[in-house]
Design an enzyme around this catalytic site. Structure first.
Site, PDB file in Angstrom:
ATOM      1  N   LYS A  36     -30.630 167.644 -48.527  1.00 23.32           N
ATOM      2  CA  LYS A  36     -31.486 168.291 -47.450  1.00 23.32           C
ATOM      3  C   LYS A  36     -32.518 169.246 -47.782  1.00 23.32           C
ATOM      4  O   LYS A  36     -33.375 169.636 -47.126  1.00 23.32           O
ATOM      5  CB  LYS A  36     -30.380 169.331 -46.507  1.00 23.32           C
ATOM      6  N   ASN A  43     -24.932 172.291 -55.537  1.00 22.25           N
ATOM      7  CA  ASN A  43     -23.906 173.253 -56.204  1.00 22.25           C
ATOM      8  C   ASN A  43     -23.586 172.947 -57.623  1.00 22.25           C
ATOM      9  O   ASN A  43     -23.450 173.618 -58.501  1.00 22.25           O
ATOM     10  CB  ASN A  43     -22.516 173.053 -55.371  1.00 22.25           C
ATOM     11  N   TYR A  46     -25.411 174.806 -60.466  1.00 22.72           N
ATOM     12  CA  TYR A  46     -24.970 176.066 -60.825  1.00 22.72           C
ATOM     13  C   TYR A  46     -23.764 176.114 -61.615  1.00 22.72           C
ATOM     14  O   TYR A  46     -23.553 177.087 -61.947  1.00 22.72           O
ATOM     15  CB  TYR A  46     -24.912 177.260 -59.608  1.00 22.72           C
ATOM     16  N   GLU A 116     -10.736 178.063 -70.858  1.00 23.77           N
ATOM     17  CA  GLU A 116     -10.955 178.894 -69.587  1.00 23.77           C
ATOM     18  C   GLU A 116      -9.406 179.123 -69.066  1.00 23.77           C
ATOM     19  O   GLU A 116      -8.385 178.596 -69.522  1.00 23.77           O
ATOM     20  CB  GLU A 116     -11.766 178.116 -68.525  1.00 23.77           C
ATOM     21  N   HIS A 236     -13.945 183.452 -57.054  1.00 23.19           N
ATOM     22  CA  HIS A 236     -14.163 183.420 -58.616  1.00 23.19           C
ATOM     23  C   HIS A 236     -13.885 184.999 -58.877  1.00 23.19           C
ATOM     24  O   HIS A 236     -14.530 185.799 -58.165  1.00 23.19           O
ATOM     25  CB  HIS A 236     -15.421 182.973 -58.890  1.00 23.19           C
ATOM     26  N   ARG A 283      -7.260 181.583 -61.974  1.00 24.79           N
ATOM     27  CA  ARG A 283      -8.234 182.309 -61.103  1.00 24.79           C
ATOM     28  C   ARG A 283      -7.632 182.962 -59.831  1.00 24.79           C
ATOM     29  O   ARG A 283      -8.161 184.154 -59.605  1.00 24.79           O
ATOM     30  CB  ARG A 283      -9.148 181.205 -60.553  1.00 24.79           C
ATOM     31  N   HIS A 344     -16.226 180.960 -54.046  1.00 27.11           N
ATOM     32  CA  HIS A 344     -16.637 180.115 -55.097  1.00 27.11           C
ATOM     33  C   HIS A 344     -16.361 178.609 -54.696  1.00 27.11           C
ATOM     34  O   HIS A 344     -17.417 177.853 -55.061  1.00 27.11           O
ATOM     35  CB  HIS A 344     -16.012 180.369 -56.144  1.00 27.11           C
ATOM     36  N   GLU A 368     -16.487 168.494 -53.534  1.00 21.39           N
ATOM     37  CA  GLU A 368     -16.111 169.727 -53.143  1.00 21.39           C
ATOM     38  C   GLU A 368     -15.742 169.628 -51.652  1.00 21.39           C
ATOM     39  O   GLU A 368     -14.851 169.889 -51.109  1.00 21.39           O
ATOM     40  CB  GLU A 368     -17.073 170.779 -53.366  1.00 21.39           C
ATOM     41  N   ARG A 379      -7.473 175.630 -57.682  1.00 20.01           N
ATOM     42  CA  ARG A 379      -8.130 174.725 -58.486  1.00 20.01           C
ATOM     43  C   ARG A 379      -8.098 175.328 -59.898  1.00 20.01           C
ATOM     44  O   ARG A 379      -8.262 176.449 -60.191  1.00 20.01           O
ATOM     45  CB  ARG A 379      -9.406 174.415 -58.212  1.00 20.01           C
ATOM     46  N   SER A 384     -13.421 170.538 -61.419  1.00 13.53           N
ATOM     47  CA  SER A 384     -14.119 170.267 -60.116  1.00 13.53           C
ATOM     48  C   SER A 384     -15.158 169.203 -60.452  1.00 13.53           C
ATOM     49  O   SER A 384     -15.309 168.230 -59.752  1.00 13.53           O
ATOM     50  CB  SER A 384     -14.808 171.465 -59.339  1.00 13.53           C
TER      51      SER A 384
HETATM   52  C1  SIN Z   1     -16.917 179.027 -64.238  1.00 14.93           C
HETATM   53  O1  SIN Z   1     -17.914 178.710 -65.256  1.00 14.93           O
HETATM   54  O2  SIN Z   1     -16.306 180.099 -64.644  1.00 14.93           O
HETATM   55  C2  SIN Z   1     -17.030 178.294 -63.168  1.00 14.93           C
HETATM   56  C3  SIN Z   1     -16.303 176.831 -63.566  1.00 14.93           C
HETATM   57  C4  SIN Z   1     -15.474 176.315 -62.387  1.00 14.93           C
HETATM   58  O3  SIN Z   1     -15.669 176.929 -61.299  1.00 14.93           O
HETATM   59  O4  SIN Z   1     -14.540 175.503 -62.717  1.00 14.93           O
END
Ligand code: SIN
Length: 513
Positions: A36, A43, A46, A116, A236, A283, A344, A368, A379, A384
Site C-alpha cells: 500500500k 513490518n 523493522y 533472546e 514488547h 516477553r 509489538h 502476522e 510468541r 515470527s
Molecule cells: C526484538 O528484536 O526484540 C524483536 C524480535 C521479535 O519480535 O521477535
C-alpha cells in the site's frame, strides 16, 4: 478487469518469499504483489532481533526449540504446528540464505546464534541489529529479478471479491485502489495470498510502522472469514521511551540476550523478583514486570543497563541501537536507556490450517495477519519471521497440488467497493479520531486490563465508530479513512475477543479474572 494467477497482498517476508517460491515453480504464471506504500515499508523491515531456528550445524535440538515455544506460549499452542514449524525451520532458513540473506558469522566462520528471552539456547540468526532490513532488501532484489513477478507499490486493497456460494465460500480476487493513478482496479485471481502484517497502529505506543493497520485481517473479517485470538496482543517490554512520535524505537530483546539488565528508578535490578529467568524470561512476564515497576515509580519508564557491555563488541552487534542512543545524547558507557512496553505483535489473526489455508477457498493468510497456533498465548522471541517463511513454504506446497485445476472466476460485476477520492477536508477530524482511538486502546486495552476498562473501551470505540460514519456520509473515502475503517474493525475485534476470554494466559491479563 485484470487477471493475475496469484494476487499477493503485502510485501514483507511472508508475501515476498511466497511470491518467489511460486514464481520459480511456475515461470508462465503472472504474479502480482501489491504494497500500500513503498515496497520497503513493511513490518519486516523493522525486525531487529532475528529468526530463531535449529540448523544441522547448531549445537541445539529441535525438541528444545519446541519446548521453549510451548513454555513461552503457556502451552496454549497447537503442538503439531509447533513441531512442524520448528522442524521445517532449517529448510526455510536455507531458502533465505540461497536468496542472498546474510546472517552474521563469528570469527571461526560459524553462525553467530544470538540469545533472546525464553530461549534455552543461543539459536537466533541475525544480521547485526537490522535483520529485517537485510531480509527485506534481499527478498525484494530476488523478486525484482524474476520476470513473472509484478511488484506494485501504492496499491491498496479495498475489498476481497467472493463467489456467491455461501455453502462453499471462495475468494476470487480483490478491488485494488491504485493511489498514484487514482483508479480502482478489479483484480481476478486464482489464489489470493494475504500477507499484510500487524495491527500495532491501533495503539498509541507501538514498535510497528504507520502502515501496520491490520488491513488483511479487516478485509478477511468483512467477508466473514474465521478470525481468532485478537485479544492476544503482545507488548514488547523494551521500546525506547519517548514522549511522542509515530513509532516507538525498539531496543531489541537480543540486547538482554547479550547481558543487558533492567533497572528501576533507583538503579535496582528487579527481574529476579518476577521470574527465575530474570531479564531473559518470556516477553509477557518481562512486559508486566516493567509495567509494575513503572506504576510504582515516579517516572514513566524503567532503565536498560548496558554500561558493562561497552567493550566495542556491543556497538558492532547493535550499530543501529547504539547510533539511536547516541543521537539522543546517551553515553552507553555511563547512561542507562529509558524503556517502556509498547504494542509489538498480534499472536492471533485470520485462522489458517497447517497449509496456510483460511476458511475461504482460494485465500491463504501468512505472517502476522494469520493465526496458526504456533504462538499459543505469547510468541517466543524471533519466532515470527520463522513462522512467516515456513508458512509461505507450506502455502506454496499446498498450491502445488491444486494449481493446475483452478480456473479464473470472472462473474464479479455486482460487488460493492468503497468509492475513493481525494478529500482533504476529511483529514483533520480523521487524524483526531485516529489519535483518540489509539489513546483509548493504550489506556484501556494494553498490558493490563480490568472488567471496567473493557467496558469503557467497548463503549468509547462504538462512539468513535459512529463519529466516523458521520464523517463518511457520502461513502467516499481517502486512503487514510480506509485505513481507519480497518483500524476500527481491529479495535472492535480486540475488545470483543477480550470480553469473551475467561482466563488469563500469556499476553492476556485482566486483573479481575
Ligand atoms: C526484538 O528484536 O526484540 C524483536 C524480535 C521479535 O519480535 O521477535
Amino acid at each position: 478487469m485484470i487477471k493475475r494467477d496469484f494476487l499477493i497482498i503485502g510485501a514483507g517476508i511472508a508475501g515476498l518469499s511466497y511470491s518467489i517460491k511460486v514464481a520459480l515453480k511456475w515461470p508462465d504464471a503472472n504474479i502480482l504483489v501489491i504494497s500500500k506504500e513503498g515496497l520497503e515499508n513493511s513490518n519486516t523491515q523493522y525486525a531487529q532481533g532475528g529468526i530463531a531456528g535449529v540448523l544441522p550445524c547448531s549445537n541445539d535440538a529441535i525438541n528444545r526449540h519446541v519446548e521453549d515455544t510451548l513454555i513461552a506460549g503457556d502451552h496454549q499452542n497447537d503442538q503439531k504446528t509447533v513441531n512442524m514449524v520448528v522442524t521445517e525451520a532449517s529448510e526455510s532458513i536455507d531458502d533465505l540464505i540461497n536468496w542472498g540473506v546474510d546472517f552474521d558469522k563469528n570469527i571461526t566462520g560459524k553462525y553467530d546464534f544470538g540469545l533472546e528471552g525464553g530461549h534455552s539456547k543461543h539459536r537466533v540468526l541475525h544480521h547485526k541489529d537490522f535483520t529485517g532490513k537485510e531480509i527485506q532488501e534481499k527478498l525484494l532484489k530476488q523478486a525484482r529479478d524474476l520476470k513473472n513477478i509484478e511488484l506494485c507499490n501504492h496499491h491498496f486493497a479495498l475489498e476481497l471479491i467472493t463467489n456467491k456460494d455461501k455453502e462453499d465460500p471462495r475468494v476470487i480476487g480483490a478491488y485494488i485502489f491504485d493511489s498514484k493513478n487514482e483508479k480502482v482496479e478489479t483484480v481476478v485471481s486464482k489464489i489470493v495470498f494475504l500477507a499484510t502484517g500487524g495491527i500495532g497502529q491501533v495503539y498509541k505506543t507501538t514498535t510497528n510502522p504507520n502502515v501496520a493497520t491490520g488491513d488483511g485481517i479487516a478485509l478477511a473479517y468483512r467477508i466473514g472469514a474465521n478470525i481468532e485470538g485478537m485479544e492476544l496482543v503482545q507488548f514488547h517490554p523494551t521500546a525506547l521511551f519517548a514522549e511522542s512520535g509515530d513509532r516507538a524505537f525498539l531496543i531489541s530483546e537480543a540486547v538482554r540476550g547479550a547481558g543487558a539488565i533492567l533497572r528501576n528508578e533507583f538503579g535496582e535490578a528487579y527481574m529476579e523478583k518476577y521470574d527465575d529467568r530474570k531479564d531473559l524470561a518470556p516477553r509477557d512476564i518481562v512486559a508486566r514486570a516493567n509495567l509494575n515497576e513503572i506504576q510504582s515509580s515516579t517516572i514513566p519508564f524503567v532503565y536498560l543497563d548496558v554500561t558493562h557491555l561497552q567493550d566495542g563488541k556491543f556497538e558492532d552487534h547493535f550499530p543501529v541501537i547504539s547510533a539511536k542512543c547516541k543521537e539522543l545524547g546517551l553515553d552507553l558507557k555511563t547512561d542507562f536507556i529509558p524503556v517502556a512496553p509498547a504494542a509489538h505483535y498480534l499472536c492471533g489473526g485470520i485462522s489458517v490450517n497447517r497449509r496456510g489455508k483460511t476458511s475461504h477457498k482460494g485465500m491463504y493468510a501468512c505472517g502476522e495477519c494469520s493465526s496458526t497456533g504456533l504462538h499459543g498465548t505469547n510468541r517466543l522471541a524471533s519466532n515470527s519471521l520463522l513462522e512467516a517463511v515456513v508458512y509461505a513454504n507450506q502455502s506454496y506446497k499446498s498450491v502445488l497440488k491444486v494449481y493446475d485445476s483452478i480456473d479464473f472466476e470472472e462473474n464479479v460485476d455486482d460487488f460493492w467497493h468503497p468509492v475513493v477520492k481525494k478529500n482533504l477536508s476529511l483529514d483533520l477530524p480523521l487524524a483526531e479520531l485516529r489519535k483518540k482511538l489509539q489513546w483509548l486502546m493504550s489506556s484501556y486495552m494494553a498490558v493490563e486490563k480490568t472488567n471496567e476498562s473493557l467496558i469503557i473501551a467497548d463503549k468509547e470505540v462504538e462512539l468513535i465508530s459512529k463519529k466516523f460514519e458521520q464523517l463518511i456520509k457520502e461513502k467516499s473515502y481517502t486512503i487514510k479513512s480506509l485505513e481507519f475503517r480497518n483500524l476500527l474493525s481491529i479495535a472492535q475485534l480486540i475488545i470483543e475477543h477480550s470480553l469473551i476470554r475467561v482466563k488469563n494466559s500469556g499476553v492476556f491479563f485482566n486483573k479481575d479474572l
